[in-house]
Design an enzyme around this catalytic site. Structure first.
Site, short mmCIF file in Angstrom:
data_model
loop_
_atom_site.label_atom_id
_atom_site.label_comp_id
_atom_site.label_asym_id
_atom_site.label_seq_id
_atom_site.Cartn_x
_atom_site.Cartn_y
_atom_site.Cartn_z
N PRO A 1 45.50 45.71 85.67
CA PRO A 1 45.11 47.13 85.54
C PRO A 1 44.63 47.47 84.12
O PRO A 1 45.43 47.81 83.25
CB PRO A 1 46.40 47.88 85.88
CG PRO A 1 47.50 46.92 85.48
CD PRO A 1 46.96 45.54 85.64
N ASP B 1 51.89 50.40 63.18
CA ASP B 1 50.65 51.02 62.68
C ASP B 1 50.28 52.26 63.51
O ASP B 1 49.42 53.05 63.10
CB ASP B 1 49.49 50.02 62.68
CG ASP B 1 49.13 49.47 64.06
OD1 ASP B 1 49.88 49.73 65.03
OD2 ASP B 1 48.11 48.78 64.18
N PHE C 1 62.00 41.46 71.76
CA PHE C 1 60.87 40.55 71.51
C PHE C 1 60.79 40.13 70.03
O PHE C 1 61.07 38.97 69.68
CB PHE C 1 59.59 41.27 71.97
CG PHE C 1 58.30 40.67 71.55
CD1 PHE C 1 58.08 39.30 71.63
CD2 PHE C 1 57.27 41.48 71.07
CE1 PHE C 1 56.86 38.75 71.24
CE2 PHE C 1 56.05 40.95 70.69
CZ PHE C 1 55.85 39.58 70.77
N TYR D 1 55.89 57.88 71.58
CA TYR D 1 56.40 56.68 70.88
C TYR D 1 56.05 56.73 69.40
O TYR D 1 56.93 56.62 68.53
CB TYR D 1 55.82 55.40 71.51
CG TYR D 1 55.99 54.17 70.64
CD1 TYR D 1 57.26 53.66 70.35
CD2 TYR D 1 54.88 53.50 70.10
CE1 TYR D 1 57.42 52.53 69.54
CE2 TYR D 1 55.04 52.37 69.30
CZ TYR D 1 56.31 51.90 69.02
OH TYR D 1 56.47 50.78 68.22
N ALA E 1 65.74 47.82 66.39
CA ALA E 1 66.09 48.40 67.70
C ALA E 1 65.27 49.65 67.94
O ALA E 1 65.20 50.53 67.08
CB ALA E 1 67.58 48.73 67.75
N ALA E 2 64.65 49.71 69.09
CA ALA E 2 63.81 50.88 69.40
C ALA E 2 63.45 50.87 70.87
O ALA E 2 63.51 49.83 71.54
CB ALA E 2 62.52 50.85 68.56
P1 NAD Z 1 61.52 45.47 72.37
O1 NAD Z 1 61.43 46.67 73.26
O2 NAD Z 1 61.10 44.15 72.87
O3 NAD Z 1 63.04 45.31 71.87
C1 NAD Z 1 63.81 46.38 71.45
C2 NAD Z 1 65.25 45.93 71.37
O4 NAD Z 1 66.05 47.04 70.93
C3 NAD Z 1 65.83 45.47 72.71
O5 NAD Z 1 66.56 44.27 72.55
C4 NAD Z 1 66.75 46.62 73.12
O6 NAD Z 1 67.86 46.21 73.91
C5 NAD Z 1 67.18 47.16 71.76
N1 NAD Z 1 67.57 48.58 71.83
C6 NAD Z 1 66.85 49.58 72.40
N2 NAD Z 1 67.53 50.74 72.29
C7 NAD Z 1 68.69 50.46 71.61
C8 NAD Z 1 69.79 51.24 71.19
N3 NAD Z 1 69.86 52.56 71.44
N4 NAD Z 1 70.79 50.63 70.49
C9 NAD Z 1 70.71 49.30 70.23
N5 NAD Z 1 69.71 48.51 70.64
C10 NAD Z 1 68.70 49.08 71.32
O7 NAD Z 1 60.74 45.89 71.05
P2 NAD Z 1 59.83 45.00 70.07
O8 NAD Z 1 58.47 44.97 70.60
O9 NAD Z 1 60.54 43.74 69.76
O10 NAD Z 1 59.81 45.94 68.79
C11 NAD Z 1 60.82 45.83 67.78
C12 NAD Z 1 60.53 46.82 66.67
O11 NAD Z 1 59.23 46.53 66.11
C13 NAD Z 1 60.46 48.27 67.14
O12 NAD Z 1 61.05 49.07 66.15
C14 NAD Z 1 58.97 48.56 67.26
O13 NAD Z 1 58.70 49.92 67.04
C15 NAD Z 1 58.43 47.69 66.15
N6 NAD Z 1 57.03 47.21 66.34
C16 NAD Z 1 56.66 46.60 67.49
C17 NAD Z 1 55.36 46.11 67.63
C18 NAD Z 1 54.93 45.38 68.87
O14 NAD Z 1 53.74 45.05 68.99
N7 NAD Z 1 55.80 45.08 69.81
C19 NAD Z 1 54.44 46.26 66.58
C20 NAD Z 1 54.88 46.91 65.40
C21 NAD Z 1 56.18 47.36 65.29
P1 TYD Z 2 50.27 47.88 74.95
O1 TYD Z 2 50.51 46.41 75.07
O2 TYD Z 2 51.05 48.82 75.80
O3 TYD Z 2 50.44 48.23 73.39
P2 TYD Z 2 50.11 49.61 72.59
O4 TYD Z 2 49.86 50.69 73.57
O5 TYD Z 2 51.36 49.83 71.83
O6 TYD Z 2 48.92 49.29 71.74
O7 TYD Z 2 48.73 48.16 75.21
C1 TYD Z 2 47.72 47.49 74.48
C2 TYD Z 2 46.39 48.03 74.94
O8 TYD Z 2 46.18 47.64 76.31
C3 TYD Z 2 46.31 49.55 74.94
O9 TYD Z 2 44.98 49.95 74.60
C4 TYD Z 2 46.60 49.95 76.37
C5 TYD Z 2 46.03 48.79 77.16
N1 TYD Z 2 46.69 48.47 78.44
C6 TYD Z 2 45.95 48.37 79.62
O10 TYD Z 2 44.71 48.53 79.61
N2 TYD Z 2 46.60 48.08 80.77
C7 TYD Z 2 47.96 47.90 80.83
O11 TYD Z 2 48.52 47.65 81.93
C8 TYD Z 2 48.71 48.00 79.61
C9 TYD Z 2 50.20 47.81 79.61
C10 TYD Z 2 48.04 48.29 78.43
#
Ligand code: NAD
Ligand code: TYD
Length: 348
Positions: free
Chosen positions: A211, A132, A12, A156, A83-84
């Site tokens: 949900p 965060d 993403f 996580y 990557a995560a």
């Molecule tokens: P995501 O799950 O959408 O994407 C993760 C990507 O990493 C995928 O393309 C997956 O194929 C790749 N990946 C997973 N395991 C791997 C491995 N072992 N080797 C190589 N590639 C691998 O995640 P995201 O939401 O895009 O998050 C990206 C980064 O940002 C993460 O480190 C996450 O902790 C951090 N982050 C995410 C959010 C959020 O709201 N999504 C907020 C703050 C920080």
């Molecule tokens: P999420 O998108 O999983 O992000 P994070 O847990 O990393 O903050 O969830 C955002 C908020 O929405 C969190 O308080 C959990 C809630 N949530 C639901 O209530 N229903 C759902 O199906 C999901 C996936 C999350």
């Protein structure tokens, strides 16, 4: 030409970072390393895959030999590590997968960078993208700052906290040049429909239940993903070595209020009667260890680097819904196969 390794660039946030760097920096060659897990999707970056300054590498950061060979071969000048394993609910059912990728995988990258950067590390940079959630949960008031003590509650966030600590330790112990950012919840195009906003958009389209965990009073601080990519660009280029920056949306929403807003916007776009999508809301069993509230004080990155979000939540959400409605094929593709099996197991 500088060689920059971006990990997780088929996911993403990574897809937006890769696109931005490939398009804006002709003087960089961008290597996108991604294992293509259930969350990685090359469709996310199909528009830039033929660019001359771009190479995709399929590979797993958990494989130390592979990572060492890759660094030796390409002699990267910078790493932006995204990557995560990123989903809290998955971390509750399979914590070890999070230790492997988020902790061991990060360690492998740190070791490889430390090995190739011994001589002239000043112009190198290891950028660790974090969350965060490492700070734990806030009560009704207050904000996370860069000095808030780490207090992770989910597997996580514990794995991300651990990797943050290792990055900092490599800076202190071996002089590895690094920056870390801790960002709030992102939303936008390419968001995998297991997280709240894209899951609920998909369910509203398909008239499926929404949900809401527990009473829905949990609060998150939402940031449009492109604003996160802009912040990453700024910190990578202008952030101070060995520093942490918090990134947030100045945009707190209780889940239930956000879901109601989403339902209203979707009713309008789908031509449904006002209130129709809200009927899909169902309160379900709460997530164990559910953090009550996240909210970021992003004044450091604002003052030092001049960053602030460029879109309001209403604009960002509107664009996000439009993107999902225009990309129903993408949604169908990612919700089939492995993902749908997982989904059925969790919610049926
Ligand atoms: P995501 O799950 O959408 O994407 C993760 C990507 O990493 C995928 O393309 C997956 O194929 C790749 N990946 C997973 N395991 C791997 C491995 N072992 N080797 C190589 N590639 C691998 O995640 P995201 O939401 O895009 O998050 C990206 C980064 O940002 C993460 O480190 C996450 O902790 C951090 N982050 C995410 C959010 C959020 O709201 N999504 C907020 C703050 C920080
Ligand atoms: P999420 O998108 O999983 O992000 P994070 O847990 O990393 O903050 O969830 C955002 C908020 O929405 C969190 O308080 C959990 C809630 N949530 C639901 O209530 N229903 C759902 O199906 C999901 C996936 C999350």
């Amino acid at each position: 030409m500088k060689k920059i390794l971006i990990t997780g660039g088929a996911g993403f946030i990574g897809s937006h970072v890769v696109r931005r760097f490939v398009k804006n920096y002709a003087n960089y060659h961008i290597f996108n390393l991604d294992a293509l897990t259930y969350a990685g999707n090359l469709e996310n970056i199909a528009d830039i895959e033929k660019s001359s300054n771009y190479t995709f590498i399929k590979g797993d950061i958990v494989n130390a030999d592979f990572i060492n060979q890759l660094f030796e071969k390409h002699q990267f000048d910078g790493v932006i590590h995204l990557a995560a394993e990123s989903h809290v609910d998955r971390s509750i059912t399979d914590p070890l997968a999070f230790v492997k990728t988020n902790v061991i995988g990060t360690m492998n990258l740190l070791n490889a960078a430390k090995t190739i950067w011994t001589n002239d590390a000043n112009d190198k940079r290891f950028y660790h993208v974090s969350t965060d959630e490492v700070y734990g949960s806030l009560g009704a008031t207050g904000l996370f700052t860069e000095t808030t003590p780490y207090d992770p509650n989910s597997p996580y966030s514990a794995s991300k906290a651990s990797s943050d600590h290792f990055v900092r330790a490599y800076g202190e112990t071996y002089g590895l040049p690094y920056v870390i950012t801790n960002c709030s919840n992102n939303y936008g195009p390419n968001h995998f429909p297991e997280k709240l906003i894209p899951l609920f958009i998909n369910n509203i389209i398909n008239n499926k239940a929404l949900p809401v965990y527990g009473d829905g009073k949990y609060t998150r601080d939402w940031l449009y993903v492109i604003d996160h990519a802009i912040a990453i660009d700024l910190v990578f280029h202008n952030g101070k070595n060995h520093e942490t920056y918090n990134i947030g949306g100045f945009n707190e929403w209780q889940n239930i209020d956000l879901v109601r807003l989403l339902c209203r916007q979707m009713d309008g776009k789908l031509g449904r009667e006002a209130g129709e999508s809200e009927k899909l809301i169902t309160h379900v069993k709460d997530r164990p260890g559910h953090d009550l509230r996240y909210a970021i004080d992003a004044s450091k990155i604002n003052k030092e680097l001049g960053w602030k979000p460029s879109v309001t939540f209403e604009e960002g959400l509107n664009q996000t819904i439009d993107w999902f409605l225009a990309n129903e094929e993408w949604l169908k593709n990612v919700t089939s196969g492995e993902y749908s099996k997982y989904y059925e197991k969790q919610y049926s």
